[in-house]
Write an enzyme that holds these catalytic residues in place. Structure first.
Site, PDB file in Angstrom:
ATOM      1  N   HIS A   5       0.835  -1.214   0.000  1.00 60.66           N
ATOM      2  CA  HIS A   5       0.000   0.000   0.000  1.00 60.66           C
ATOM      3  C   HIS A   5       0.863   1.255   0.000  1.00 60.66           C
ATOM      4  O   HIS A   5       2.087   1.218   0.207  1.00 60.66           O
ATOM      5  CB  HIS A   5      -0.943  -0.004   1.209  1.00 60.66           C
ATOM      6  CG  HIS A   5      -0.248   0.032   2.540  1.00 60.66           C
ATOM      7  ND1 HIS A   5       0.289   1.172   3.089  1.00 60.66           N
ATOM      8  CD2 HIS A   5      -0.016  -0.961   3.449  1.00 60.66           C
ATOM      9  CE1 HIS A   5       0.812   0.896   4.270  1.00 60.66           C
ATOM     10  NE2 HIS A   5       0.653  -0.395   4.516  1.00 60.66           N
ATOM     11  N   CYS A  55       3.253  -4.885   6.654  1.00 59.36           N
ATOM     12  CA  CYS A  55       2.844  -4.479   5.316  1.00 59.36           C
ATOM     13  C   CYS A  55       4.026  -3.893   4.544  1.00 59.36           C
ATOM     14  O   CYS A  55       5.006  -3.443   5.132  1.00 59.36           O
ATOM     15  CB  CYS A  55       1.714  -3.465   5.390  1.00 59.36           C
ATOM     16  SG  CYS A  55       0.119  -4.173   5.899  1.00 59.36           S
TER      17      CYS A  55
END
Length: 241
Positions: A200, A216
């Protein structure tokens, strides 16, 4: 005749005693000098109370106003040191983490995303032994991981629901945050299977190249937008340690 002789005798006697009287008056003790009790005119000398003073202090004179001297003001301004304003330096991204195209001779087929967490790079393998390389931020110590997954979902300006495990570590996190520039997931998100991990964007581009996330893979917003347009749901993602 007799009267004239008496007049001369009287005149002679007056002349005889006049100098003595004048001398006695001349050398007589003068009256005392006293200070004036008047507070308005201090230090006024008088012969005696009620008499006219023999000396009075001059009244204070009004002072002339000095006009400003331009040359003096210029000298004062020249002596004034300029103020030093502290400026926070802009956080620059190291050139190695900017997107570029590089040679690639690895075992993965074109269209595969390969993430090297140690070197903080994401590669999108292309044809003819080339790959598109981006800088990334990865999981901090204790949150690093490796494995092979597929992109199962793509989202633009995604909302964020912190997982329960994260909210236990950080109780002040919201249960849900709408998508937008302040959202931790940034401009785009690529979801990896049933895991809690995503590729992301981020509103903190200076963290690219560092191990700061909870697992992440972070990219600059402009870079994740570019990657978003080049891959589809079902794209293979290989995470290496």
């Amino acid at each position: 005749m007799k009267n004239f002789r008496l007049f001369l005798a009287a005149a002679a006697m007056a002349a005889t005693f006049a100098p003595a009287h004048a001398a006695s008056v001349r050398y007589a003790t003068p009256p005392p000098v006293v200070l004036s009790p008047d507070a308005v005119d201090p230090w006024v000398l008088q012969l005696r109370p009620g008499q006219k003073p023999i000396y009075a202090a001059p009244k204070a004179q009004a002072r002339a106003t000095r006009l400003p001297d331009p040359r003096r003001e210029q000298r004062q301004q020249a002596n004034v040191q300029p103020r030093t304003v502290a400026v926070t330096p802009t956080r620059q991204l190291a050139p190695e983490f900017l997107p570029t195209v590089v040679d690639y001779s690895g075992p993965y087929k074109p269209g595969t995303i390969v993430i090297d967490t140690e070197d903080r790079h994401l590669f999108l393998v292309e044809q003819n032994g080339r790959a598109r390389r981006y800088g990334v931020g990865v999981g901090r110590p204790g949150f690093a991981w490796a494995g092979t997954h597929k992109i199962t979902r793509k989202a633009e300006w995604p909302g964020w629901t912190p997982p329960p495990e994260m909210r236990q570590r950080q109780p002040d996190l919201p249960r849900y945050m709408e998508g937008g520039p302040k959202n931790p997931l940034g401009a785009r998100a690529l979801y990896l299977g049933s895991t809690l991990y995503r590729i992301h964007g981020t509103s903190q581009p200076w963290t690219i190249g560092q191990a700061v996330s909870s697992g992440c893979i972070r990219m600059r917003n402009e870079d994740v937008k570019d990657l978003y347009t080049r891959v589809n749901v079902g794209t293979k993602v290989v995470v290496l340690r």
